[in-house]
Design a protein around this motif. Structure first.
Motif, PDB file in Angstrom:
ATOM      1  N   LYS A   1      -7.724  -0.815  -1.578  1.00  0.00           N
ATOM      2  CA  LYS A   1      -8.523  -2.000  -1.869  1.00  0.00           C
ATOM      3  C   LYS A   1      -7.781  -2.980  -2.774  1.00  0.00           C
ATOM      4  O   LYS A   1      -7.879  -4.191  -2.604  1.00  0.00           O
ATOM      5  N   GLU A   2      -7.001  -2.473  -3.735  1.00  0.00           N
ATOM      6  CA  GLU A   2      -6.264  -3.331  -4.655  1.00  0.00           C
ATOM      7  C   GLU A   2      -5.077  -4.024  -3.986  1.00  0.00           C
ATOM      8  O   GLU A   2      -4.712  -5.132  -4.350  1.00  0.00           O
ATOM      9  N   ASN A   3      -4.455  -3.350  -3.006  1.00  0.00           N
ATOM     10  CA  ASN A   3      -3.233  -3.868  -2.392  1.00  0.00           C
ATOM     11  C   ASN A   3      -3.434  -4.501  -1.023  1.00  0.00           C
ATOM     12  O   ASN A   3      -2.529  -5.140  -0.500  1.00  0.00           O
ATOM     13  N   GLY A   4      -4.609  -4.324  -0.434  1.00  0.00           N
ATOM     14  CA  GLY A   4      -4.904  -4.922   0.860  1.00  0.00           C
ATOM     15  C   GLY A   4      -5.799  -6.139   0.669  1.00  0.00           C
ATOM     16  O   GLY A   4      -6.591  -6.200  -0.261  1.00  0.00           O
ATOM     17  N   ARG A   5      -5.659  -7.103   1.558  1.00  0.00           N
ATOM     18  CA  ARG A   5      -6.452  -8.322   1.433  1.00  0.00           C
ATOM     19  C   ARG A   5      -7.641  -8.341   2.385  1.00  0.00           C
ATOM     20  O   ARG A   5      -8.723  -8.762   2.012  1.00  0.00           O
ATOM     21  N   VAL A   6      -7.423  -7.914   3.634  1.00  0.00           N
ATOM     22  CA  VAL A   6      -8.458  -7.979   4.660  1.00  0.00           C
ATOM     23  C   VAL A   6      -8.357  -6.724   5.511  1.00  0.00           C
ATOM     24  O   VAL A   6      -7.269  -6.332   5.906  1.00  0.00           O
TER      25      VAL A   6
ATOM     26  N   ILE B   1       0.840  -1.198   0.000  1.00  0.00           N
ATOM     27  CA  ILE B   1       0.000   0.000   0.000  1.00  0.00           C
ATOM     28  C   ILE B   1       0.873   1.245   0.000  1.00  0.00           C
ATOM     29  O   ILE B   1       0.636   2.191  -0.758  1.00  0.00           O
ATOM     30  N   SER B   2       1.906   1.267   0.832  1.00  0.00           N
ATOM     31  CA  SER B   2       2.803   2.415   0.922  1.00  0.00           C
ATOM     32  C   SER B   2       3.458   2.724  -0.420  1.00  0.00           C
ATOM     33  O   SER B   2       3.490   3.875  -0.857  1.00  0.00           O
ATOM     34  N   GLU B   3       3.982   1.709  -1.085  1.00  0.00           N
ATOM     35  CA  GLU B   3       4.651   1.911  -2.376  1.00  0.00           C
ATOM     36  C   GLU B   3       3.673   2.433  -3.427  1.00  0.00           C
ATOM     37  O   GLU B   3       4.005   3.314  -4.212  1.00  0.00           O
ATOM     38  N   ALA B   4       2.462   1.916  -3.450  1.00  0.00           N
ATOM     39  CA  ALA B   4       1.461   2.367  -4.423  1.00  0.00           C
ATOM     40  C   ALA B   4       1.043   3.812  -4.142  1.00  0.00           C
ATOM     41  O   ALA B   4       0.825   4.592  -5.076  1.00  0.00           O
ATOM     42  N   LEU B   5       0.937   4.182  -2.873  1.00  0.00           N
ATOM     43  CA  LEU B   5       0.567   5.559  -2.531  1.00  0.00           C
ATOM     44  C   LEU B   5       1.678   6.542  -2.892  1.00  0.00           C
ATOM     45  O   LEU B   5       1.403   7.673  -3.300  1.00  0.00           O
ATOM     46  N   LYS B   6       2.931   6.117  -2.766  1.00  0.00           N
ATOM     47  CA  LYS B   6       4.066   6.978  -3.162  1.00  0.00           C
ATOM     48  C   LYS B   6       3.962   7.356  -4.632  1.00  0.00           C
ATOM     49  O   LYS B   6       4.296   8.470  -5.016  1.00  0.00           O
TER      50      LYS B   6
ATOM     51  N   GLU C   1      -8.744  16.104  -0.585  1.00  0.00           N
ATOM     52  CA  GLU C   1     -10.037  15.508  -0.944  1.00  0.00           C
ATOM     53  C   GLU C   1     -10.057  15.025  -2.391  1.00  0.00           C
ATOM     54  O   GLU C   1     -10.721  14.050  -2.717  1.00  0.00           O
ATOM     55  N   SER C   2      -9.305  15.683  -3.249  1.00  0.00           N
ATOM     56  CA  SER C   2      -9.298  15.322  -4.670  1.00  0.00           C
ATOM     57  C   SER C   2      -8.726  13.923  -4.923  1.00  0.00           C
ATOM     58  O   SER C   2      -8.962  13.340  -5.974  1.00  0.00           O
ATOM     59  N   LYS C   3      -7.981  13.360  -3.977  1.00  0.00           N
ATOM     60  CA  LYS C   3      -7.373  12.044  -4.164  1.00  0.00           C
ATOM     61  C   LYS C   3      -8.095  10.934  -3.407  1.00  0.00           C
ATOM     62  O   LYS C   3      -7.623   9.794  -3.369  1.00  0.00           O
ATOM     63  N   GLU C   4      -9.244  11.231  -2.828  1.00  0.00           N
ATOM     64  CA  GLU C   4      -9.956  10.251  -1.996  1.00  0.00           C
ATOM     65  C   GLU C   4     -10.215   8.932  -2.727  1.00  0.00           C
ATOM     66  O   GLU C   4      -9.843   7.859  -2.255  1.00  0.00           O
ATOM     67  N   ASP C   5     -10.881   8.986  -3.871  1.00  0.00           N
ATOM     68  CA  ASP C   5     -11.242   7.759  -4.591  1.00  0.00           C
ATOM     69  C   ASP C   5     -10.006   6.982  -5.031  1.00  0.00           C
ATOM     70  O   ASP C   5      -9.966   5.755  -4.946  1.00  0.00           O
ATOM     71  N   GLU C   6      -8.987   7.707  -5.495  1.00  0.00           N
ATOM     72  CA  GLU C   6      -7.757   7.063  -5.957  1.00  0.00           C
ATOM     73  C   GLU C   6      -7.053   6.331  -4.804  1.00  0.00           C
ATOM     74  O   GLU C   6      -6.621   5.180  -4.950  1.00  0.00           O
ATOM     75  N   VAL C   7      -6.982   6.971  -3.639  1.00  0.00           N
ATOM     76  CA  VAL C   7      -6.346   6.364  -2.472  1.00  0.00           C
ATOM     77  C   VAL C   7      -7.130   5.133  -2.012  1.00  0.00           C
ATOM     78  O   VAL C   7      -6.556   4.072  -1.741  1.00  0.00           O
TER      79      VAL C   7
END
Length: 110
Positions: A80-85, A16-21, A69-75
């Motif tokens: 959701k894509e990188n987390g399992r549970v 998740i951290s790498e994808a958010l970077k 707020e503009s990045k809410e959906d993207e984050v």
């Protein structure tokens, strides 16, 4: 500004951290916490397997980020894509102040 809090049942923090970077979200607070969710934790076999113990609380991983707020959906999609549970919580941030510079507002998180 929004505060995103994520409680993960499995250690997906680095993915998740790498994808958010990649989308410019650099500031994260992370930690390992203990908690209880819907599903019970894994059984622990004690005394050479003769006793079974189900712990009250299990290891969880916690991520917190303040985002525009503009990045809410993207984050949320990245999590959701990188987390399992786990769960994602979103709340409003009314004010942000940089202690060192005194700046206020969204510039404090960029």
């Amino acid at each position: 500004m929004l505060k995103i809090e994520v409680i993960l049942g499995e250690n997906d923090v680095m993915a998740i951290s790498e994808a958010l970077k990649e989308i410019g979200i650099g500031g994260l607070t992370v930690g390992k916490v203990r908690g209880r969710g819907k599903k019970p934790g894994p059984e622990i076999h004690a005394s050479k397997g003769s006793e079974i113990f189900v712990p009250q609380f299990n290891d969880k991983y916690w991520i917190e980020a303040i985002i525009p707020e503009s990045k809410e959906d993207e984050v949320i999609n990245i999590i959701k894509e990188n987390g399992r549970v786990g769960k994602i919580f979103v709340s409003q941030v009314l004010r942000a102040v940089d202690i060192a510079t005194g700046e206020e507002g969204e510039s404090t998180i960029m």
